[in-house]
Design an enzyme around this catalytic site. Structure first.
Site, short mmCIF file in Angstrom:
data_model
loop_
_atom_site.label_atom_id
_atom_site.label_comp_id
_atom_site.label_asym_id
_atom_site.label_seq_id
_atom_site.Cartn_x
_atom_site.Cartn_y
_atom_site.Cartn_z
N GLY A 62 64.09 -85.73 -57.28
CA GLY A 62 64.30 -85.17 -55.95
C GLY A 62 63.06 -85.15 -55.10
N HIS A 116 48.17 -102.85 -48.43
CA HIS A 116 48.65 -104.20 -48.14
C HIS A 116 47.88 -104.76 -46.95
CE1 HIS A 116 52.18 -104.03 -50.79
NE2 HIS A 116 52.47 -102.84 -50.29
N HIS A 158 47.02 -101.46 -56.00
CA HIS A 158 47.68 -100.18 -56.29
C HIS A 158 46.78 -99.36 -57.20
CE1 HIS A 158 49.84 -98.10 -59.63
NE2 HIS A 158 50.36 -97.44 -58.63
#
Length: 305
Positions: free
Chosen positions: A264, A102, A112
């Site tokens: 997770g 950014h 990206h």
């Protein structure tokens, strides 16, 4: 079968090269990436390790992250089996590099890139492996020649693997980076692919490398060219508003974000992609004929090369 050591060497090398190229844009007086090496502790849902490199408050990049991770788990999360339900419940190992940059200057686009490999195993079935990745561009004040350069570099990277790949992967990118709740594209696209195993390991690995290696040339010259353009509070305000779309996509629709959170993964590394300053407004529309309205004219998918 996936060659894990070979993949790790490539992905960690790619991370190092992209960071060096971004720091070259920053210059001697600019910012540097800080490296955070991490290891999952025993008892967590995922096992594995990685290296998250982040720049904040740089001369050019207001925030950016280039992350490598290699993780494994007992069962694929729902985001990974939505398209392949036959793999539900399989153990997995995933490895790759993900980045978002950014810049501070609103005339410089956000970009990206992600390249990854995944292996899913089961005691009663053959292992399944695939590659995925791509890159896409999100400008705030678009320059047509910059968008064409980005897409042309993507096209050239894929050309050795078939004339049909760039159009297919561009279409896939246009469809993937789309905010369904707003019926609006996130940016001006690029290329995207997933579940790639056609042609065998070596072809798929070579194609993934071609995409990863092309990123610096596709994107960083655009930043270098636009970083010194003067801007004011109006441009920064609009950039923050449009960055809201970026956040919405990443938190609502992005499969990589969902994969990390559902399995997770390491939250700080997963959410490093979010911009530091964002704004939302109720039902705001740009005034017709203004520079801010131009990006909305560029968002509908089109042929750039």
């Amino acid at each position: 079968m996936i060659e894990a050591t070979l993949l790790r060497d490539y992905f960690t090398g790619l991370q190092t090269k992209i960071i060096a190229a971004a720091e070259a844009i920053e210059g001697e007086q600019g910012g540097k990436f800080s490296a955070d090496s991490w290891q999952k502790v025993a008892g967590e849902p995922l096992a594995g390790n990685g290296r998250t490199c982040v720049i904040e408050g740089g001369r050019v990049f207001e925030r950016g992250g280039v992350a490598f991770s290699q993780v494994s788990g007992a069962a694929l999360p729902a985001s990974a089996t939505a398209r392949r339900p036959e793999l539900a419940g399989r153990a997995f190992e995933a490895m790759g590099v993900s980045l978002v940059l950014h810049p501070e200057n609103p005339y410089c686009p956000t970009a990206h890139m992600n390249v990854r490999a995944l292996l899913a195993t089961s005691a009663d079935a053959e292992p399944a492996w695939w590659f995925g990745g791509g890159m896409d561009l999100t400008p705030y004040y678009p320059f047509t020649e910059d968008i064409r350069h980005f897409h042309a570099t993507c096209q050239q990277a894929l050309l050795p693997f078939g004339n049909d790949l760039y159009p297919r992967y561009k279409k896939w990118c246009d469809e993937y980076f789309f905010l369904k709740h707003r019926q609006e594209a996130r940016g001006v696209g690029g290329v995207f692919f997933d579940d790639l195993s056609e042609g065998g390991f070596w072809r798929c690995f070579a194609l993934t490398q071609a995409v990863g290696d092309a990123f610096a040339e596709a994107y960083l010259p655009l930043v270098d060219k636009r970083q010194s353009l003067p801007y004011g509070e109006r441009e920064r305000d609009f950039q923050a508003y449009r960055r809201g779309r970026y956040v919405e996509f990443n938190l609502v629709w992005d499969r990589g974000t969902l994969f990390g959170l559902q399995s997770g993964g390491r939250t700080e590394s997963i959410l490093m992609s979010l911009p530091p300053i964002v704004k939302w407004r109720y039902d705001w529309q740009p005034q017709a004929g203004t520079a801010e309205a131009l990006i909305y004219e560029m968002l509908p998918p089109r042929d750039w090369v």
